[in-house]
Scaffold this motif. Structure first.
Motif, PDB file in Angstrom:
ATOM      1  N   PHE A  10       0.825  -1.199   0.000  1.00 44.08           N
ATOM      2  CA  PHE A  10       0.000   0.000   0.000  1.00 44.08           C
ATOM      3  C   PHE A  10       0.865   1.257   0.000  1.00 44.08           C
ATOM      4  O   PHE A  10       0.615   2.212  -0.750  1.00 44.08           O
ATOM      5  N   ALA A  11       1.907   1.261   0.843  1.00 47.51           N
ATOM      6  CA  ALA A  11       2.794   2.425   0.910  1.00 47.51           C
ATOM      7  C   ALA A  11       3.524   2.638  -0.415  1.00 47.51           C
ATOM      8  O   ALA A  11       3.646   3.769  -0.908  1.00 47.51           O
ATOM      9  N   GLU A  12       4.017   1.542  -1.022  1.00 46.18           N
ATOM     10  CA  GLU A  12       4.719   1.668  -2.298  1.00 46.18           C
ATOM     11  C   GLU A  12       3.770   2.124  -3.407  1.00 46.18           C
ATOM     12  O   GLU A  12       4.142   2.938  -4.257  1.00 46.18           O
ATOM     13  N   GLY A  13       2.541   1.600  -3.399  1.00 46.29           N
ATOM     14  CA  GLY A  13       1.567   2.020  -4.398  1.00 46.29           C
ATOM     15  C   GLY A  13       1.244   3.497  -4.273  1.00 46.29           C
ATOM     16  O   GLY A  13       1.147   4.216  -5.279  1.00 46.29           O
ATOM     17  N   ALA A  14       1.092   3.973  -3.023  1.00 45.85           N
ATOM     18  CA  ALA A  14       0.818   5.396  -2.808  1.00 45.85           C
ATOM     19  C   ALA A  14       1.997   6.250  -3.281  1.00 45.85           C
ATOM     20  O   ALA A  14       1.804   7.298  -3.923  1.00 45.85           O
ATOM     21  N   MET A  15       3.221   5.805  -2.992  1.00 44.63           N
ATOM     22  CA  MET A  15       4.404   6.556  -3.414  1.00 44.63           C
ATOM     23  C   MET A  15       4.510   6.598  -4.938  1.00 44.63           C
ATOM     24  O   MET A  15       4.779   7.650  -5.531  1.00 44.63           O
ATOM     25  N   PHE A  17       2.062   6.332  -7.061  1.00 46.24           N
ATOM     26  CA  PHE A  17       0.974   7.193  -7.553  1.00 46.24           C
ATOM     27  C   PHE A  17       1.357   8.664  -7.435  1.00 46.24           C
ATOM     28  O   PHE A  17       1.124   9.456  -8.358  1.00 46.24           O
ATOM     29  N   LEU A  18       1.952   9.043  -6.298  1.00 46.46           N
ATOM     30  CA  LEU A  18       2.352  10.438  -6.109  1.00 46.46           C
ATOM     31  C   LEU A  18       3.440  10.854  -7.098  1.00 46.46           C
ATOM     32  O   LEU A  18       3.493  12.003  -7.524  1.00 46.46           O
ATOM     33  N   ALA A  30       7.219  13.910  -2.116  1.00 46.46           N
ATOM     34  CA  ALA A  30       7.637  12.519  -2.325  1.00 46.46           C
ATOM     35  C   ALA A  30       9.070  12.457  -2.843  1.00 46.46           C
ATOM     36  O   ALA A  30       9.869  11.604  -2.407  1.00 46.46           O
TER      37      ALA A  30
END
Length: 204
Positions: A10-15, A17-18, A30
């Protein structure tokens, strides 16, 4: 372990995406966070974490193969082995995706850093052109001096254009690498689906 892997994904996906979508100052934040991770002891820590996840990936994959071999020898798979097989398969998938996303994030960060440098070079070149124009207007009587300045500015401009061309070529190369990584990601997804189908077929 599995909840932790979900949290990492989840954290990697959010990063990722940003980094891919510019939402206000979030991309810059980021980028700064990744810059901090790549300074000091950050790279060593990230390499250690990546190696640990790779070991977990290989261990889970080995366990899957052992369970399949044991089931093939016995002719049947016990309920406990089925649970363990599914658990190891989930761990393997999540770990593989996490490693893949980490690689994508690293390449995106590198590519965006090059783009920032390119834009900075373009701004410097535009500033030099404006300064040259101002010098032409203000010092029209000093043609010889302006000629030397023009040569110097042109040399600087040529250097900046060469850097810009090199950066564009590097960006194109990174985009090609990203496309290859995405193709590899699709292949991993397809392999995962094949493994799930094999599991269902084996169970039946």
């Amino acid at each position: 372990m599995i909840p932790l892997l979900f949290l990492v994904l989840f954290a990697e996906g959010a990063m990722a995406f940003l980094l891919m979508v510019e939402i206000g100052p979030l991309r810059e934040l980021a980028m700064r966070a990744l810059d901090q991770l790549k300074t000091g002891k950050g790279p060593a820590t990230m390499k250690t974490l990546a190696c640990t996840m790779a070991v977990i990936f290989l261990s889970s994959l080995t366990s899957i193969i052992k369970i399949q071999n044991r089931g093939a020898k016995l002719g049947t798979v016990t309920p406990m082995d089925q649970v363990l097989w599914r658990t190891h398969l989930l761990e393997t998938s999540l770990t593989g995706y996490a490693l893949f996303l980490g690689l994508v994030i690293d390449r995106l960060h590198h590519c965006l850093g090059k783009l920032v440098d390119l834009r900075s070079s373009e701004r410097e070149m535009e500033k030099l052109r404006k300064e040259l124009g101002a010098l032409k207007v203000n010092d029209s009587g000093e043609a010889a001096s302006l000629g030397e300045i023009l040569k110097k500015m042109k040399a600087q401009s040529d250097g900046l254009e060469k850097r810009a061309s090199a950066a564009e070529a590097h960006v194109a190369s990174l985009q090609k690498q990203l496309e290859e990584l995405l193709l590899e990601y699709d292949r991993l997804l397809e392999d995962n689906q094949n493994l799930q189908r094999q599991t269902l077929a084996f169970k039946n």
